[in-house]
Scaffold this motif. Structure first.
Motif, PDB file in Angstrom:
ATOM      1  N   MET A   1      94.312 -13.428 -37.733  1.00 11.34           N
ATOM      2  CA  MET A   1      94.710 -14.367 -36.697  1.00 11.34           C
ATOM      3  C   MET A   1      93.644 -15.452 -36.554  1.00 11.34           C
ATOM      4  O   MET A   1      92.451 -15.166 -36.526  1.00 11.34           O
ATOM      5  N   THR A   2      94.048 -16.718 -36.437  1.00  7.71           N
ATOM      6  CA  THR A   2      93.128 -17.838 -36.338  1.00  7.71           C
ATOM      7  C   THR A   2      92.613 -17.975 -34.906  1.00  7.71           C
ATOM      8  O   THR A   2      93.397 -17.957 -33.954  1.00  7.71           O
ATOM      9  N   THR A   3      91.311 -18.096 -34.766  1.00 13.00           N
ATOM     10  CA  THR A   3      90.726 -18.285 -33.441  1.00 13.00           C
ATOM     11  C   THR A   3      90.972 -19.708 -32.961  1.00 13.00           C
ATOM     12  O   THR A   3      90.721 -20.661 -33.708  1.00 13.00           O
ATOM     13  N   PRO A   4      91.514 -19.902 -31.762  1.00 14.11           N
ATOM     14  CA  PRO A   4      91.769 -21.255 -31.279  1.00 14.11           C
ATOM     15  C   PRO A   4      90.477 -22.038 -31.122  1.00 14.11           C
ATOM     16  O   PRO A   4      89.421 -21.462 -30.831  1.00 14.11           O
ATOM     17  N   PRO A   5      90.512 -23.368 -31.331  1.00 13.10           N
ATOM     18  CA  PRO A   5      89.287 -24.164 -31.209  1.00 13.10           C
ATOM     19  C   PRO A   5      88.793 -24.206 -29.770  1.00 13.10           C
ATOM     20  O   PRO A   5      89.568 -24.110 -28.822  1.00 13.10           O
ATOM     21  N   CYS A   6      87.486 -24.345 -29.630  1.00 15.72           N
ATOM     22  CA  CYS A   6      86.906 -24.457 -28.299  1.00 15.72           C
ATOM     23  C   CYS A   6      87.206 -25.834 -27.714  1.00 15.72           C
ATOM     24  O   CYS A   6      87.417 -26.813 -28.442  1.00 15.72           O
ATOM     25  N   SER A   7      87.227 -25.928 -26.389  1.00 10.17           N
ATOM     26  CA  SER A   7      87.306 -27.234 -25.746  1.00 10.17           C
ATOM     27  C   SER A   7      86.020 -28.000 -26.028  1.00 10.17           C
ATOM     28  O   SER A   7      85.016 -27.435 -26.477  1.00 10.17           O
ATOM     29  N   ASN A   8      86.044 -29.311 -25.753  1.00  8.10           N
ATOM     30  CA  ASN A   8      84.860 -30.133 -26.011  1.00  8.10           C
ATOM     31  C   ASN A   8      83.651 -29.633 -25.238  1.00  8.10           C
ATOM     32  O   ASN A   8      82.530 -29.620 -25.754  1.00  8.10           O
ATOM     33  N   ARG A   9      83.875 -29.203 -23.999  1.00 11.13           N
ATOM     34  CA  ARG A   9      82.746 -28.737 -23.192  1.00 11.13           C
ATOM     35  C   ARG A   9      82.170 -27.446 -23.728  1.00 11.13           C
ATOM     36  O   ARG A   9      80.951 -27.256 -23.753  1.00 11.13           O
ATOM     37  N   PHE A  10      83.020 -26.545 -24.171  1.00  8.63           N
ATOM     38  CA  PHE A  10      82.490 -25.285 -24.704  1.00  8.63           C
ATOM     39  C   PHE A  10      81.866 -25.480 -26.080  1.00  8.63           C
ATOM     40  O   PHE A  10      80.919 -24.766 -26.432  1.00  8.63           O
ATOM     41  N   ALA A  11      82.350 -26.431 -26.853  1.00  4.36           N
ATOM     42  CA  ALA A  11      81.685 -26.753 -28.115  1.00  4.36           C
ATOM     43  C   ALA A  11      80.286 -27.299 -27.841  1.00  4.36           C
ATOM     44  O   ALA A  11      79.313 -26.930 -28.517  1.00  4.36           O
ATOM     45  N   ALA A  12      80.174 -28.172 -26.817  1.00  3.51           N
ATOM     46  CA  ALA A  12      78.854 -28.682 -26.424  1.00  3.51           C
ATOM     47  C   ALA A  12      77.970 -27.559 -25.905  1.00  3.51           C
ATOM     48  O   ALA A  12      76.770 -27.498 -26.203  1.00  3.51           O
ATOM     49  N   LEU A  13      78.566 -26.646 -25.121  1.00  2.00           N
ATOM     50  CA  LEU A  13      77.794 -25.525 -24.587  1.00  2.00           C
ATOM     51  C   LEU A  13      77.257 -24.646 -25.709  1.00  2.00           C
ATOM     52  O   LEU A  13      76.106 -24.196 -25.655  1.00  2.00           O
ATOM     53  N   GLN A  14      78.067 -24.399 -26.727  1.00  8.75           N
ATOM     54  CA  GLN A  14      77.600 -23.606 -27.874  1.00  8.75           C
ATOM     55  C   GLN A  14      76.365 -24.236 -28.500  1.00  8.75           C
ATOM     56  O   GLN A  14      75.378 -23.544 -28.797  1.00  8.75           O
ATOM     57  N   ARG A  15      76.413 -25.562 -28.720  1.00 11.42           N
ATOM     58  CA  ARG A  15      75.279 -26.252 -29.356  1.00 11.42           C
ATOM     59  C   ARG A  15      74.025 -26.152 -28.492  1.00 11.42           C
ATOM     60  O   ARG A  15      72.933 -25.842 -28.988  1.00 11.42           O
ATOM     61  N   CYS A  42      83.465 -19.498 -26.254  1.00  4.94           N
ATOM     62  CA  CYS A  42      84.575 -20.393 -26.584  1.00  4.94           C
ATOM     63  C   CYS A  42      85.513 -20.621 -25.407  1.00  4.94           C
ATOM     64  O   CYS A  42      86.459 -21.387 -25.507  1.00  4.94           O
ATOM     65  N   GLY A  43      85.262 -19.941 -24.285  1.00  7.64           N
ATOM     66  CA  GLY A  43      86.125 -20.104 -23.125  1.00  7.64           C
ATOM     67  C   GLY A  43      85.512 -19.483 -21.894  1.00  7.64           C
ATOM     68  O   GLY A  43      84.455 -18.831 -21.957  1.00  7.64           O
ATOM     69  N   ALA A  44      86.187 -19.651 -20.764  1.00  6.59           N
ATOM     70  CA  ALA A  44      85.667 -19.176 -19.488  1.00  6.59           C
ATOM     71  C   ALA A  44      85.482 -17.669 -19.466  1.00  6.59           C
ATOM     72  O   ALA A  44      84.532 -17.160 -18.870  1.00  6.59           O
ATOM     73  N   SER A  45      86.385 -16.931 -20.110  1.00  4.38           N
ATOM     74  CA  SER A  45      86.263 -15.472 -20.109  1.00  4.38           C
ATOM     75  C   SER A  45      85.054 -15.014 -20.908  1.00  4.38           C
ATOM     76  O   SER A  45      84.428 -13.996 -20.582  1.00  4.38           O
ATOM     77  N   ASP A  46      84.705 -15.753 -21.969  1.00  3.19           N
ATOM     78  CA  ASP A  46      83.491 -15.420 -22.739  1.00  3.19           C
ATOM     79  C   ASP A  46      82.253 -15.667 -21.894  1.00  3.19           C
ATOM     80  O   ASP A  46      81.327 -14.850 -21.872  1.00  3.19           O
ATOM     81  N   LEU A  47      82.245 -16.797 -21.195  1.00 10.18           N
ATOM     82  CA  LEU A  47      81.100 -17.122 -20.340  1.00 10.18           C
ATOM     83  C   LEU A  47      80.893 -16.053 -19.279  1.00 10.18           C
ATOM     84  O   LEU A  47      79.758 -15.674 -18.958  1.00 10.18           O
ATOM     85  N   ALA A  48      81.993 -15.520 -18.743  1.00  9.30           N
ATOM     86  CA  ALA A  48      81.922 -14.527 -17.672  1.00  9.30           C
ATOM     87  C   ALA A  48      81.325 -13.208 -18.128  1.00  9.30           C
ATOM     88  O   ALA A  48      80.957 -12.369 -17.296  1.00  9.30           O
ATOM     89  N   ARG A  49      81.215 -12.982 -19.432  1.00 10.60           N
ATOM     90  CA  ARG A  49      80.596 -11.751 -19.938  1.00 10.60           C
ATOM     91  C   ARG A  49      79.075 -11.753 -19.745  1.00 10.60           C
ATOM     92  O   ARG A  49      78.443 -10.690 -19.759  1.00 10.60           O
TER      93      ARG A  49
END
Length: 417
Positions: A1-15, A42-49
């Protein structure tokens, strides 16, 4: 299954967080404790971990690993200023910042710009408030008069002699300036050019106080939600309740005990992650409590209500936290009441709430009770059990707003004049 792309903000947060993971030991420790890596965000639920870091934990880490506790993700020569907040906690401002850590947004939103002369009464000493506002004002092209607090008579004279058009002040000091000018014999708004005021927030019936100032002195007032840790977090927009979250702040409103994000409409602790690269706090608990009013497409809070208090000031009743601010808001919605106190206790196996309310002289219980019960439900999402009607004066000045008999706590102050 392909992982959906991150939003622009989460892509920036990753960097940003990948760089911080390599550069800042405290950030790396946060991820290791959660068995995660920045690439997992990659999303709010990941951040909440990730765990919530409290201000007390930041203070302890700075004492153990001075001066920045392992959170600095920039070279020391990139630091423009080091601010000192109560604790003391040390916070950095980097040379790359051109917006006053986001405050430019506040003044742009208020229409401040070239031709304005802004009196800044916030402190320039140690704490960030004065300098960050200064830089935010400067970015608009306005002229700044950097006064800091105190010296009301001198500052009142400057308002007139320098044709000040905007004042930045705490609400109480702004009122002091007005009273000083009127005591000196000036008639306002006839004798000044002030059109805007950025006012610091207060508990109590603050919005009513602002509306009164606007009407009496022909001004527009605006405000912001900010902390020393982040600078600006949220700003006001015309016609919208509360504060719109700055796009470089990723906000979750969380259960103050578990740290779990709460749905829109819920009240909890404001937890912030920043997109600033040099001071990259992630899931930092501000200790402030507010309601989440709306959500962004990437699952984060888009707008919060006015602050309702601090973590530790709430009482949990039937799985919902009630705060002193709820009772203060209730008084603003039911003007027939002079003061109120909510008593929470356990009777048998049930938690009950009794509102002890003082009626103003011309009020009667029959005319007020239905409105009061409905307003209480609106501000707390809970049904009130009992109302105890009091005569004016039965609640003493300084009596607490909220009494938790379950845990023998008394919180807040309840009277408005």
């Amino acid at each position: 299954m392909t992982t959906p792309p991150c939003s622009n903000r989460f892509a920036a947060l990753q960097r940003i967080q990948t760089h911080a993971y390599r550069k800042a030991p405290a950030i790396r420790d946060i991820y290791e404790r959660a068995n995660m890596a920045p690439a997992d965000l990659c999303g709010a639920s990941d951040l909440a971990r990730l765990p919530v870091t409290t201000k007390d934990q930041l203070l302890a880490l700075q004492r153990a690993h001075p001066p920045f506790g392992g959170f600095l993700a920039a070279d020391t020569h990139d630091i423009r200023r080091i601010f000192v907040s109560p604790g003391p906690i040390y916070e950095t401002e980097l040379s790359s910042d051109v917006t006053g850590r986001g405050f430019a947004q506040v003044f742009n939103q208020a229409g401040i710009g070239p031709g304005d002369r802004v009196l800044n009464t916030w402190s320039y000493h140690l704490v960030p408030a004065g300098l960050l506002l200064d830089q935010g004002i400067a970015s608009t092209g306005a002229t700044i008069i950097p006064c800091g607090p105190g010296g009301a008579e001198q500052q009142a004279q400057l308002i007139l002699e320098l044709d000040i058009t905007c004042i930045c002040a705490s609400t109480s000091f702004f009122i002091t300036l007005i009273e000083t000018l009127e005591r000196m014999g000036y008639q306002l708004p006839r004798d000044w050019r002030v059109k805007n005021a950025m006012l610091g927030g207060e508990m109590g019936n603050w919005m009513h106080k602002r509306r009164d100032l606007e009407q009496r002195y022909a001004i527009n007032t605006f405000s912001a939600y900010a902390t020393g840790d982040f600078g600006l977090i949220g700003y006001e927009q015309d016609g919208l309740e509360g504060y719109r979250i700055h796009p470089e702040r990723l906000v979750q409103v969380c259960d103050p005990v578990s740290g779990e994000p709460l749905p829109v409409g819920s009240t909890g602790e404001i937890v912030v992650t920043t997109l600033e690269s040099g001071w990259p706090l992630v899931r930092f608990g501000t200790g402030d409590v507010a309601q989440a009013l709306s959500q962004t497409e990437d699952g984060l809070v888009d707008r919060i209500g006015l602050l309702q208090g601090r973590v530790g000031q709430g009482v949990k009743v039937r799985e919902v936290f009630v705060y002193p601010r709820n009772i203060e808001e209730l008084l603003s919605r039911v003007p027939e009441i002079n003061g109120a106190q909510l008593v929470v206790e356990t009777l048998g196996h049930r938690e009950t709430m009794t509102l002890r309310a003082e009626l103003k002289p011309k009020g009667t219980p029959a005319n007020v009770e239905a409105h009061l019960v409905d307003a209480f439900k609106q501000v707390t999402r809970l049904k009130l059990d009992n109302i105890e009607w009091l005569e004016v004066g039965q609640l003493a000045e300084g009596d607490p707003t909220l009494v938790d008999r379950k845990h023998a706590q008394a919180l807040g102050c309840c009277r408005f004049r």
